[in-house]
Design a protein around this motif. Structure first.
Motif, PDB file in Angstrom:
ATOM      1  N   ALA A  70       0.830  -1.201   0.000  1.00 19.76           N
ATOM      2  CA  ALA A  70       0.000   0.000   0.000  1.00 19.76           C
ATOM      3  C   ALA A  70       0.868   1.256   0.000  1.00 19.76           C
ATOM      4  N   GLY A  71       1.931   1.240   0.764  1.00 15.11           N
ATOM      5  CA  GLY A  71       2.781   2.416   0.854  1.00 15.11           C
ATOM      6  C   GLY A  71       3.575   2.683  -0.409  1.00 15.11           C
ATOM      7  N   ALA A  72       4.034   1.618  -1.073  1.00 18.17           N
ATOM      8  CA  ALA A  72       4.886   1.784  -2.246  1.00 18.17           C
ATOM      9  C   ALA A  72       4.104   1.921  -3.547  1.00 18.17           C
ATOM     10  N   ALA A  73       2.816   1.642  -3.533  1.00 15.60           N
ATOM     11  CA  ALA A  73       2.027   1.646  -4.768  1.00 15.60           C
ATOM     12  C   ALA A  73       2.152   2.979  -5.503  1.00 15.60           C
ATOM     13  N   GLY A  74       2.568   2.914  -6.760  1.00 18.80           N
ATOM     14  CA  GLY A  74       2.669   4.097  -7.586  1.00 18.80           C
ATOM     15  C   GLY A  74       3.837   5.003  -7.282  1.00 18.80           C
ATOM     16  N   ALA A  75       4.749   4.570  -6.435  1.00 18.47           N
ATOM     17  CA  ALA A  75       5.888   5.427  -6.081  1.00 18.47           C
ATOM     18  C   ALA A  75       6.821   5.612  -7.269  1.00 18.47           C
ATOM     19  N   ASP A  76       7.439   6.776  -7.334  1.00 20.53           N
ATOM     20  CA  ASP A  76       8.455   7.047  -8.346  1.00 20.53           C
ATOM     21  C   ASP A  76       9.820   6.525  -7.926  1.00 20.53           C
TER      22      ASP A  76
END
Length: 425
Positions: A70-76
């Motif tokens: 959840a925290g890393a989803a979609g991170a650059d």
């Protein structure tokens, strides 16, 4: 722009957050997610992080979670800064090697191997899970041993660059001695992570005047004291070795010292307890001065510069994206395999890190680099595949061990102290 920090509950994190706040023009973070399974620590660190952003007027949002996906989803970009086993495991890494007369240290020698064995499988699992929810994200690894961990990530096909604060620490110290802006000071930094030398200190750019001889002549005592080495070592070499070379150049003296003083792990554990108490103060809205003693100086500046170049396509003509990082050798040091991970200045852009050419490395340094790089090959093999024999061979190959009797005894101790972290043990 979304960034995630795995190990966000670390006491290091406010240093990183302070850099994101101060340097927001270089790296405009819209969302920063701190990820950590230790909910209590994460709450304290997250609260201080939000107050730091608020004090400095940063418009970005800071969230915390124990859920990696959840925290890393979609991170650059995802920064990994974790310690498997915590300070308790570090305490053991720094203690049991001394029983065999070998240096006890968390990234070097037998303790460093133990840390690699615990860490590589965990980081690779994290990276695979990140890849599923943020397939385009860059992974910036600050987790030690950085060279081995970065090689594991690259070998598994991840977009990864390793980062250490040794080079930027030297740059800032030399800049202060020269009374020069840090951006004008460029280092001829070469070697492997925690096995490096500054062969030149250049003003104005990579091709600028080398002022290292003058630095050593005028400030040699201060530089040697900072390294905790005798000045005659620095003078005879004519270069500035990293602090970690003291474990090689003065090994027996260091072992005697370590046997008569509290471990660094014990010191850091006590410091972390004090820091976490400070972080819980709702009035605290800046990183405390005590954090500078924790280690990781200038980590935030290095991390911001690296993330900015990876995500925003810096211009190599400006020199702004030349940074010291850990990445594939790719022929830079011709005596090493292309897939060895080295620590040198590199041009960093959205395509990754490309090492700059390095003048031939003198045999005095090349021999040690080659041997430690070979050890790292064996260490990674042991971390990936397990087995007592692979651990033994890695230890036997290390220049700080190198004797059959020591390697046997250290293998037994390593496995005994790390059994809970080794799936094969």
């Amino acid at each position: 722009m979304k960034l995630a920090v795995v190990g966000g509950g670390s006491t290091y994190t406010p240093e990183l957050v302070d850099g994101f706040a101060r340097l927001r023009d270089s790296l405009p973070v819209e969302e920063l997610v701190l990820i950590d399974p230790a909910a209590g620590r994460l709450d304290l660190v997250g609260g201080l992080a939000r107050r730091i952003f608020a004090r400095q007027g940063h418009p970005g949002r800071i969230t915390t979670t124990g859920d990696l996906e959840a925290g890393a989803a979609g991170a650059d970009a995802v920064l990994i800064q974790l310690r498997v086993g915590g300070q308790a495991a570090r305490e053991e890494d720094e203690t049991w090697p001394l029983e065999c007369g070998c240096v006890g240290q968390e990234t070097t020698g037998a303790g460093g191997l133990a840390k690699a064995l615990r860490t590589v499988p965990v980081v690779l699992d994290i990276a695979e899970r990140v890849r599923r929810v943020a397939p385009g994200a860059w992974i910036i690894d600050f987790t030690n041993p950085v060279g081995i961990v970065t090689r594991a990530l690259l070998g598994a096909g991840h977009k990864a660059v390793g980062l250490c604060n040794v080079a930027i620490g030297f740059q800032r110290k030399f800049a202060a001695l020269l009374d020069a802006p840090p951006e004008r000071v460029h280092l001829d930094h070469v070697g492997l992570n925690h096995l490096t030398w500054e062969r030149g200190v250049r003003l104005g750019g990579p091709g600028g005047e080398d002022v290292l001889p003058a630095l050593l002549a005028e400030h040699g005592d201060a530089i040697a004291a900072d390294l905790r080495m005798p000045r005659q070592i620095v003078d005879r070499l004519g270069v500035v070795p990293s602090y970690y070379l003291r474990y090689y150049y003065t090994h027996d003296e260091v072992v005697r010292e370590l046997r008569t003083k509290p471990s660094r792990a014990a010191e850091v554990a006590a410091m972390e307890r004090r820091l976490l108490e400070m972080y819980g103060d709702p009035k605290l809205d800046e990183k405390p001065a005590l954090l500078a003693e924790r280690g990781g100086a200038f980590y935030s500046e290095a991390a911001v510069a690296l993330a900015s170049s990876l995500l925003r396509a810096g211009s190599s003509s400006s020199g702004g994206d030349v940074q010291v990082v850990n990445t594939y050798n790719n022929g830079t040091l011709p005596f090493l395999p292309d897939d060895a991970v080295i620590e040198v200045p590199a041009v960093v852009d959205t395509g990754g890190a490309s090492p700059l050419p390095v003048p031939p490395l003198e045999p005095l340094y090349a021999g040690l680099v080659a041997q430690v790089s070979a050890y790292e090959d064996l260490a990674l093999e042991a971390a990936l595949r397990g087995g007592r024999d692979r651990v033994f061979k890695a230890l036997l190959s290390h220049p700080l061990i190198g004797q059959y009797e020591y390697a046997e005894a250290l293998t037994d101790r390593l496995v005994a102290h790390n059994r809970q972290h080794l799936a094969w043990a």
